[in-house]
Enzyme design. Structure first.
Site, PDB file in Angstrom:
ATOM      1  CB  THR A 150      -0.821   0.033   1.135  1.00  0.00           C
ATOM      2  OG1 THR A 150      -1.780  -1.211   1.229  1.00  0.00           O
ATOM      3  CG2 THR A 150      -1.652   1.357   1.459  1.00  0.00           C
ATOM      4  CD  GLU A 158      -3.843  -9.138   3.473  1.00  0.00           C
ATOM      5  OE1 GLU A 158      -3.120  -8.937   4.159  1.00  0.00           O
ATOM      6  OE2 GLU A 158      -3.405  -8.919   2.112  1.00  0.00           O
TER       7      GLU A 158
HETATM    8  C1  LIG Z   1       5.855 -12.381  17.574  1.00  0.00           C
HETATM    9  C2  LIG Z   1       5.055 -13.247  16.615  1.00  0.00           C
HETATM   10  C3  LIG Z   1       3.504 -12.740  16.436  1.00  0.00           C
HETATM   11  C4  LIG Z   1       2.733 -13.563  15.066  1.00  0.00           C
HETATM   12  C5  LIG Z   1       2.111 -14.639  15.764  1.00  0.00           C
HETATM   13  C6  LIG Z   1       2.229 -15.899  14.564  1.00  0.00           C
HETATM   14  C7  LIG Z   1       1.254 -15.603  13.263  1.00  0.00           C
HETATM   15  C8  LIG Z   1       1.366 -16.409  12.296  1.00  0.00           C
HETATM   16  C9  LIG Z   1       0.568 -16.708  11.241  1.00  0.00           C
HETATM   17  C10 LIG Z   1      -0.292 -15.495  11.233  1.00  0.00           C
HETATM   18  C11 LIG Z   1      -1.341 -15.458   9.935  1.00  0.00           C
HETATM   19  C12 LIG Z   1      -2.250 -14.839   9.332  1.00  0.00           C
HETATM   20  C13 LIG Z   1      -2.428 -13.546   9.929  1.00  0.00           C
HETATM   21  C14 LIG Z   1      -1.705 -12.390   9.218  1.00  0.00           C
HETATM   22  C15 LIG Z   1      -2.084 -11.097   9.616  1.00  0.00           C
HETATM   23  C16 LIG Z   1      -1.257 -10.094   8.908  1.00  0.00           C
HETATM   24  C17 LIG Z   1      -1.926  -8.587   9.036  1.00  0.00           C
HETATM   25  C18 LIG Z   1      -2.020  -8.059   7.826  1.00  0.00           C
HETATM   26  C19 LIG Z   1      -1.990  -6.532   7.871  1.00  0.00           C
HETATM   27  C20 LIG Z   1      -2.647  -6.088   6.575  1.00  0.00           C
HETATM   28  C21 LIG Z   1      -1.637  -6.242   5.521  1.00  0.00           C
HETATM   29  C22 LIG Z   1      -2.119  -5.740   4.218  1.00  0.00           C
HETATM   30  O1  LIG Z   1      -3.310  -4.895   4.147  1.00  0.00           O
HETATM   31  S1  LIG Z   1      -1.397  -5.876   2.797  1.00  0.00           S
HETATM   32  C23 LIG Z   1      -2.112  -4.877   1.547  1.00  0.00           C
HETATM   33  C24 LIG Z   1      -3.479  -5.767   0.960  1.00  0.00           C
HETATM   34  N1  LIG Z   1      -4.099  -5.079   0.052  1.00  0.00           N
HETATM   35  C25 LIG Z   1      -5.058  -5.515  -0.771  1.00  0.00           C
HETATM   36  O2  LIG Z   1      -6.007  -6.524  -0.339  1.00  0.00           O
HETATM   37  C26 LIG Z   1      -5.509  -4.670  -1.808  1.00  0.00           C
HETATM   38  C27 LIG Z   1      -6.998  -5.123  -2.225  1.00  0.00           C
HETATM   39  N2  LIG Z   1      -7.301  -4.833  -3.774  1.00  0.00           N
HETATM   40  C28 LIG Z   1      -7.161  -5.781  -4.484  1.00  0.00           C
HETATM   41  O3  LIG Z   1      -6.911  -6.652  -4.326  1.00  0.00           O
HETATM   42  C29 LIG Z   1      -7.693  -5.409  -5.885  1.00  0.00           C
HETATM   43  O4  LIG Z   1      -8.855  -4.836  -5.731  1.00  0.00           O
HETATM   44  C30 LIG Z   1      -7.813  -6.494  -6.780  1.00  0.00           C
HETATM   45  C31 LIG Z   1      -6.455  -6.736  -7.185  1.00  0.00           C
HETATM   46  C32 LIG Z   1      -8.576  -7.780  -6.341  1.00  0.00           C
HETATM   47  C33 LIG Z   1      -8.484  -5.934  -8.138  1.00  0.00           C
HETATM   48  O5  LIG Z   1      -7.722  -4.833  -8.831  1.00  0.00           O
HETATM   49  P1  LIG Z   1      -7.752  -4.888 -10.453  1.00  0.00           P
HETATM   50  O6  LIG Z   1      -8.819  -3.829 -10.761  1.00  0.00           O
HETATM   51  O7  LIG Z   1      -6.427  -4.916 -10.836  1.00  0.00           O
HETATM   52  O8  LIG Z   1      -8.226  -6.226 -10.827  1.00  0.00           O
HETATM   53  P2  LIG Z   1      -9.509  -6.638 -11.542  1.00  0.00           P
HETATM   54  O9  LIG Z   1     -10.756  -6.288 -10.650  1.00  0.00           O
HETATM   55  O10 LIG Z   1      -9.701  -6.090 -12.930  1.00  0.00           O
HETATM   56  O11 LIG Z   1      -9.289  -8.095 -11.700  1.00  0.00           O
HETATM   57  C34 LIG Z   1      -8.360  -8.705 -12.421  1.00  0.00           C
HETATM   58  C35 LIG Z   1      -8.464 -10.186 -12.515  1.00  0.00           C
HETATM   59  O12 LIG Z   1      -7.794 -10.810 -11.442  1.00  0.00           O
HETATM   60  C36 LIG Z   1      -8.518 -11.607 -10.676  1.00  0.00           C
HETATM   61  N3  LIG Z   1      -7.894 -11.341  -9.219  1.00  0.00           N
HETATM   62  C37 LIG Z   1      -7.759 -10.483  -8.511  1.00  0.00           C
HETATM   63  N4  LIG Z   1      -7.170 -10.422  -7.142  1.00  0.00           N
HETATM   64  C38 LIG Z   1      -7.054 -11.681  -7.260  1.00  0.00           C
HETATM   65  C39 LIG Z   1      -6.424 -12.523  -6.463  1.00  0.00           C
HETATM   66  N5  LIG Z   1      -6.004 -12.241  -5.070  1.00  0.00           N
HETATM   67  N6  LIG Z   1      -6.162 -13.969  -6.700  1.00  0.00           N
HETATM   68  C40 LIG Z   1      -6.702 -14.435  -7.978  1.00  0.00           C
HETATM   69  N7  LIG Z   1      -7.333 -13.742  -8.627  1.00  0.00           N
HETATM   70  C41 LIG Z   1      -7.251 -12.390  -8.420  1.00  0.00           C
HETATM   71  C42 LIG Z   1      -9.852 -11.029 -10.780  1.00  0.00           C
HETATM   72  O13 LIG Z   1     -10.850 -12.138 -10.162  1.00  0.00           O
HETATM   73  C43 LIG Z   1      -9.873 -10.840 -12.201  1.00  0.00           C
HETATM   74  O14 LIG Z   1      -9.748 -11.767 -12.797  1.00  0.00           O
HETATM   75  P3  LIG Z   1     -11.147 -11.878 -14.089  1.00  0.00           P
HETATM   76  O15 LIG Z   1     -12.376 -11.868 -13.627  1.00  0.00           O
HETATM   77  O16 LIG Z   1     -10.735 -13.375 -14.635  1.00  0.00           O
HETATM   78  O17 LIG Z   1     -10.456 -10.990 -15.113  1.00  0.00           O
HETATM   79  C1  LIG Z   2      -4.477  -1.511  10.686  1.00  0.00           C
HETATM   80  C2  LIG Z   2      -3.764  -1.554   9.138  1.00  0.00           C
HETATM   81  C3  LIG Z   2      -2.668  -2.388   8.646  1.00  0.00           C
HETATM   82  C4  LIG Z   2      -2.337  -2.402   7.663  1.00  0.00           C
HETATM   83  N1  LIG Z   2      -1.308  -3.027   7.202  1.00  0.00           N
HETATM   84  C5  LIG Z   2      -0.839  -3.200   5.940  1.00  0.00           C
HETATM   85  C6  LIG Z   2       0.403  -3.882   5.569  1.00  0.00           C
HETATM   86  O1  LIG Z   2       1.073  -4.310   6.494  1.00  0.00           O
HETATM   87  N2  LIG Z   2       0.950  -3.640   4.385  1.00  0.00           N
HETATM   88  C7  LIG Z   2       0.290  -3.043   3.496  1.00  0.00           C
HETATM   89  O2  LIG Z   2       0.735  -3.139   2.052  1.00  0.00           O
HETATM   90  N3  LIG Z   2      -0.791  -2.377   3.466  1.00  0.00           N
HETATM   91  C8  LIG Z   2      -1.343  -2.399   4.782  1.00  0.00           C
HETATM   92  N4  LIG Z   2      -2.774  -1.775   5.196  1.00  0.00           N
HETATM   93  C9  LIG Z   2      -3.180  -0.979   4.234  1.00  0.00           C
HETATM   94  C10 LIG Z   2      -4.572  -1.879   3.685  1.00  0.00           C
HETATM   95  O3  LIG Z   2      -4.040  -2.926   2.918  1.00  0.00           O
HETATM   96  C11 LIG Z   2      -5.306  -0.668   2.807  1.00  0.00           C
HETATM   97  O4  LIG Z   2      -5.782   0.390   3.720  1.00  0.00           O
HETATM   98  C12 LIG Z   2      -6.549  -1.542   2.221  1.00  0.00           C
HETATM   99  O5  LIG Z   2      -6.254  -2.279   1.190  1.00  0.00           O
HETATM  100  C13 LIG Z   2      -7.526  -0.189   1.686  1.00  0.00           C
HETATM  101  O6  LIG Z   2      -6.906   0.295   0.727  1.00  0.00           O
HETATM  102  P1  LIG Z   2      -7.080   2.031   1.131  1.00  0.00           P
HETATM  103  O7  LIG Z   2      -6.701   2.450   2.178  1.00  0.00           O
HETATM  104  O8  LIG Z   2      -6.454   2.675  -0.084  1.00  0.00           O
HETATM  105  O9  LIG Z   2      -8.616   2.471   0.758  1.00  0.00           O
HETATM  106  P2  LIG Z   2      -9.338   2.830  -0.655  1.00  0.00           P
HETATM  107  O10 LIG Z   2      -9.098   1.934  -1.559  1.00  0.00           O
HETATM  108  O11 LIG Z   2      -8.752   4.276  -1.058  1.00  0.00           O
HETATM  109  O12 LIG Z   2     -10.647   2.974  -0.043  1.00  0.00           O
HETATM  110  C14 LIG Z   2     -11.320   3.981   0.194  1.00  0.00           C
HETATM  111  C15 LIG Z   2     -13.077   4.097  -0.230  1.00  0.00           C
HETATM  112  O13 LIG Z   2     -13.013   3.823  -1.651  1.00  0.00           O
HETATM  113  C16 LIG Z   2     -13.837   2.594  -1.894  1.00  0.00           C
HETATM  114  N5  LIG Z   2     -13.463   2.075  -3.260  1.00  0.00           N
HETATM  115  C17 LIG Z   2     -12.152   1.820  -3.501  1.00  0.00           C
HETATM  116  N6  LIG Z   2     -12.079   1.172  -4.739  1.00  0.00           N
HETATM  117  C18 LIG Z   2     -13.369   1.021  -5.134  1.00  0.00           C
HETATM  118  C19 LIG Z   2     -13.930   0.480  -6.255  1.00  0.00           C
HETATM  119  N7  LIG Z   2     -13.274  -0.269  -7.167  1.00  0.00           N
HETATM  120  N8  LIG Z   2     -15.322   0.172  -6.135  1.00  0.00           N
HETATM  121  C20 LIG Z   2     -15.940   0.871  -5.079  1.00  0.00           C
HETATM  122  N9  LIG Z   2     -15.518   1.494  -4.159  1.00  0.00           N
HETATM  123  C21 LIG Z   2     -14.122   1.499  -4.001  1.00  0.00           C
HETATM  124  C22 LIG Z   2     -13.753   1.669  -0.667  1.00  0.00           C
HETATM  125  O14 LIG Z   2     -14.642   0.746  -0.585  1.00  0.00           O
HETATM  126  C23 LIG Z   2     -13.630   2.926   0.387  1.00  0.00           C
HETATM  127  O15 LIG Z   2     -14.885   3.108   1.076  1.00  0.00           O
HETATM  128  C24 LIG Z   2      -3.171  -1.624   6.532  1.00  0.00           C
HETATM  129  C25 LIG Z   2      -3.912  -1.099   6.766  1.00  0.00           C
HETATM  130  C26 LIG Z   2      -4.645  -0.994   8.209  1.00  0.00           C
HETATM  131  C27 LIG Z   2      -5.966  -0.068   8.388  1.00  0.00           C
END
Ligand SMILES: CCCCCCCCCC/C=C\CCCCCCCCCC(=O)SCCNC(=O)CCNC(=O)[C@H](O)C(C)(C)COP(=O)(O)OP(=O)(O)OC[C@H]1O[C@@H](n2cnc3c(N)ncnc32)[C@H](O)[C@@H]1OP(=O)(O)O
Ligand SMILES: Cc1cc2nc3c(=O)[nH]c(=O)nc-3n(C[C@H](O)[C@H](O)[C@H](O)COP(=O)(O)OP(=O)(O)OC[C@H]3O[C@@H](n4cnc5c(N)ncnc54)[C@H](O)[C@@H]3O)c2cc1C
Length: 596
Positions: free
Chosen positions: A79, A362
């Site tokens: 992000t 996520e």
């Molecule tokens: C001391 C020790 C302590 C720890 C204890 C031990 C713990 C160990 C184990 C713990 C395990 C788990 C817990 C872990 C917790 C971690 C905490 C996490 C913190 C947060 C981290 C983050 O937030 S990371 C950033 C996350 N960001 C996102 O999720 C972004 C979300 N956005 C998207 O995914 C996008 O919207 C999108 C990619 C889905 C869509 O974008 P785009 O417009 O480019 O794509 P399309 O919509 O056009 O779709 C294109 C085609 O691709 C397919 N698609 C999309 N995504 C996926 C996917 N992920 N997999 C497969 N296919 C995918 C989509 O379906 C489209 O396909 P078609 O329809 O066929 O075209």
């Molecule tokens: C506690 C915390 C920990 C995090 N840790 C990590 C990390 O370790 N690593 C990392 O990479 N990221 C991390 N993130 C970031 C997190 O993955 C993003 O905040 C999340 O993916 C949402 O993206 P954004 O913040 O850009 O929100 P945006 O996507 O800008 O969303 C803002 C608004 O726009 C809307 N919106 C966006 N796109 C669309 C669409 N296509 N259609 C309709 N509505 C839409 C959403 O629904 C929302 O209401 C963390 C976030 C938090 C809060």
């Protein structure tokens, strides 16, 4: 605070070395070691899994031992300030320089700064960076790179690196979320994680994976894990709330009667028993989803990615709904505890702040449900073309002839009712999109004009999946149980079905033959079931088996000494160290004397 959490986190790390990263014991006791989110969470939760999922065997041989032995500490920086959801819009670039066989990392403007990665601020010395890969003047989209950002001896940021903490948040305030910027920062070619795509020494881009989205595999893994985490989080909250409700006595519904336990109020049971059911529902669904996930991984190891789209759709909606339901129900647990639920020492505020964050990270709730909706609409169109449906969408067939489902209030009948609602709502979306197109809109605009309905259809599909999995898994698991245990677990799964049938009467009236009389029957059955569950309520939360050290709650401790614990915690407050705060002498007294 930060220092203490780092120390506590390291104590926990020894458990990881002994028990293994995904050990349920570890994951379920790690929060007994520290009271807040660990700055090492991303190291184990995403940095290590991404090395496993995105590196070649040779790269794993280099990086995995370093990461598991904590010789390096990593995070996952995808992000940016300007983009989180839209990964294809990420602005950080990695441009290949064949003359030096290096990638040059740049964050071209402020909005390009990586922002949010857990542990990035002050803890991690490496991170996985998602950057737009450029080679020979062509952009190949976002790819993962392993980047060292701090000196492993001095922990100073390396030249060309700007890194720091992003500041206070609603919760997660010990997760050390950080920002990261690159100024022409060079890394070796080999630091591109090359399992799914490679760049040769001369800069030729080679696509390895058949599926373009395998780069996003870590997110699927975490979404799958979060469903289980939510079940655990909600189970803790409802343990606290039910135990407190058994201790708390309040009001006098009948004259000359003692104040009853608030748990005896039907409204309190309505608030809390769905939380017990939902914790069970999500735990069973998470196990089913994990088995689906490992099955798809096995298929992909054989080169078959056909089942990946359904897994992406399932993990997206289940992550969205489990985190949304958990956030709402933990807040409901807090409401059920009155003022004391608002005390930090109850641990309900911390559980809520953790859960509500998962609704966003996520993958944002709306965005992920729209991902599922994309799959549902595609499946409907494939059904229209006579192509086979995937297992979780088999229920669409029933809607093919458009006949209304006859209402049947048995558990299986209610599950079929939710199938009919999901099928009906997906069909309504397809109809809406086609109507807009027939009125001259292009597909993208027609899709956008239908997105409110599409989010609803995806939620309905997810609810139908949860209801079916919960009921089927309960039936399977209780087959060998004693009649008493089976009866109680059946009561919980039936409660879940009745609760959501009453929540979705509008949809059931629209897509089934449900009548007003049926609704009255549902309400009566639901209320009677609450009373049946009441005698077992405390036993059901005790069965979650949380130690007091894990619950960390003045309201939820096993001994029920709520008032004593609240007072003990109050007296520990720094403000109570002195009978008179020095603010009295500095400000209040001069004010009272008119001297301010
Ligand atoms: C001391 C020790 C302590 C720890 C204890 C031990 C713990 C160990 C184990 C713990 C395990 C788990 C817990 C872990 C917790 C971690 C905490 C996490 C913190 C947060 C981290 C983050 O937030 S990371 C950033 C996350 N960001 C996102 O999720 C972004 C979300 N956005 C998207 O995914 C996008 O919207 C999108 C990619 C889905 C869509 O974008 P785009 O417009 O480019 O794509 P399309 O919509 O056009 O779709 C294109 C085609 O691709 C397919 N698609 C999309 N995504 C996926 C996917 N992920 N997999 C497969 N296919 C995918 C989509 O379906 C489209 O396909 P078609 O329809 O066929 O075209
Ligand atoms: C506690 C915390 C920990 C995090 N840790 C990590 C990390 O370790 N690593 C990392 O990479 N990221 C991390 N993130 C970031 C997190 O993955 C993003 O905040 C999340 O993916 C949402 O993206 P954004 O913040 O850009 O929100 P945006 O996507 O800008 O969303 C803002 C608004 O726009 C809307 N919106 C966006 N796109 C669309 C669409 N296509 N259609 C309709 N509505 C839409 C959403 O629904 C929302 O209401 C963390 C976030 C938090 C809060």
């Amino acid at each position: 605070m930060y220092g203490q959490i780092v120390r506590d986190g390291l104590v926990n790390v020894t458990g990881i070395e002994d028990l293994g990263l995904t050990s349920p014991v570890l994951q379920r006791t790690s929060d007994a070691f520290f009271k807040e989110i660990s700055p090492f969470l991303l190291h184990f939760g995403m940095f290590v899994p991404t090395i496993i999922g995105q590196c070649t065997p040779e790269q794993q041989a280099k990086w995995l031992p370093l990461a598991m032995d904590l010789k390096i500490i990593g995070t996952y920086a995808q992000t940016e300030l300007g983009h989180g959801t839209f990964i294809r819009g990420l602005e950080t670039t990695a441009t290949y320089d064949a003359s030096t066989e290096q990638f040059i990392l740049k964050t071209p403007k402020l909005s390009s700064y990586k922002w949010w990665a857990g542990g990035l601020g002050k803890t991690a010395n490496h991170c996985i960076v998602l950057a737009q890969l450029y080679t020979k003047g062509v952009c190949h989209g976002p790819h993962p790179f392993i980047v060292q950002i701090r000196d492993t001896e001095t922990h100073m940021p390396l030249p060309g690196i700007k890194v720091g903490e992003i500041g206070p948040k609603l919760g997660f305030n010990t997760a050390d979320n950080g920002f990261l910027g690159f100024e022409d920062f060079r890394i070796p070619r080999e630091n591109l994680m090359m399992k799914n795509a490679q760049v040769t020494k001369d800069g030729t881009y080679v696509k390895v994976a058949r599926h373009g989205k395998l780069t996003y595999g870590t997110m699927v893994f975490v979404r799958v894990m979060l469903v289980s985490d939510m079940a655990y989080c909600l189970a803790k909250a409802v343990t606290i709330a039910v135990r407190y409700s058994a201790v708390r006595r309040q009001s006098q519904p009948k004259p000359d009667q003692p104040e009853p336990q608030v748990l005896d109020y039907l409204t309190q049971q309505h608030k809390l028993f769905i939380c017990i059911s939902t914790a069970h529902a999500m735990k069973l669904t998470s196990t089913w989803l994990w088995n689906t996930f490992t099955g798809v991984l096995a298929d992909m190891r054989d080169g078959n990615t056909d089942t990946l789209p359904e897994l992406h759709a399932l993990s997206s909606c289940l992550k969205a709904i489990s985190t949304s339901d958990t956030s709402a129900l933990i807040e409901q647990c807090r409401f059920a505890c009155g003022g004391h639920g608002y005390m930090y020492s109850s641990n309900l505020p911390a559980l809520y702040s953790f859960a509500t964050a998962t609704r966003t990270y996520e993958g944002d709730y709306t965005v992920l449900l729209l991902q599922t909706a994309r799959f549902l609409v595609k499946s409907w169109e494939q059904m229209d073309e006579g192509k086979p449906l995937t297992p979780t969408l088999a229920y669409l067939e029933q809607s093919r002839n458009g006949s209304q489902v006859s209402w049947d209030d048995s558990p299986e009948g209610i599950v079929r009712g939710f199938d009919a609602v999901a099928a009906g709502r997906i069909g309504a979306c397809v109809k809406s999109i086609r109507k807009h197109i027939n009125n001259g809109m292009d597909y993208e605009d027609a899709w956008q004009m239908t997105t409110v309905q599409l989010v609803g259809a995806a939620e309905a599909h997810c609810r139908a999946v949860i209801c079916r999995v919960y009921r089927d898994e309960t039936a399977r698991l209780t087959a060998g149980c004693s009649p008493g245990v089976k009866a109680v677990l059946d009561q919980l799964s039936t409660l879940y079905l009745l609760y959501w049938a009453l929540e979705r009467t509008g949809d059931l009236l629209r897509f089934s033959s449900l009548s007003e009389r049926d609704i009255e029957n549902l309400q009566a059955r639901y209320e009677a079931l609450l009373l049946k569950i009441r005698p077992n309520a405390v036993g059901l939360v005790d069965a979650f088996d949380f130690r007091d050290e894990v619950l960390m709650s003045t309201l939820g401790s096993y001994d029920g000494r709520v008032y004593e614990r609240l007072m003990e915690e109050a007296l520990k407050t720094p403000l109570n160290r002195e009978p008179v705060s020095d603010s009295f002498h500095k400000y209040i007294k001069p004010m009272m004397q008119g001297k301010l």
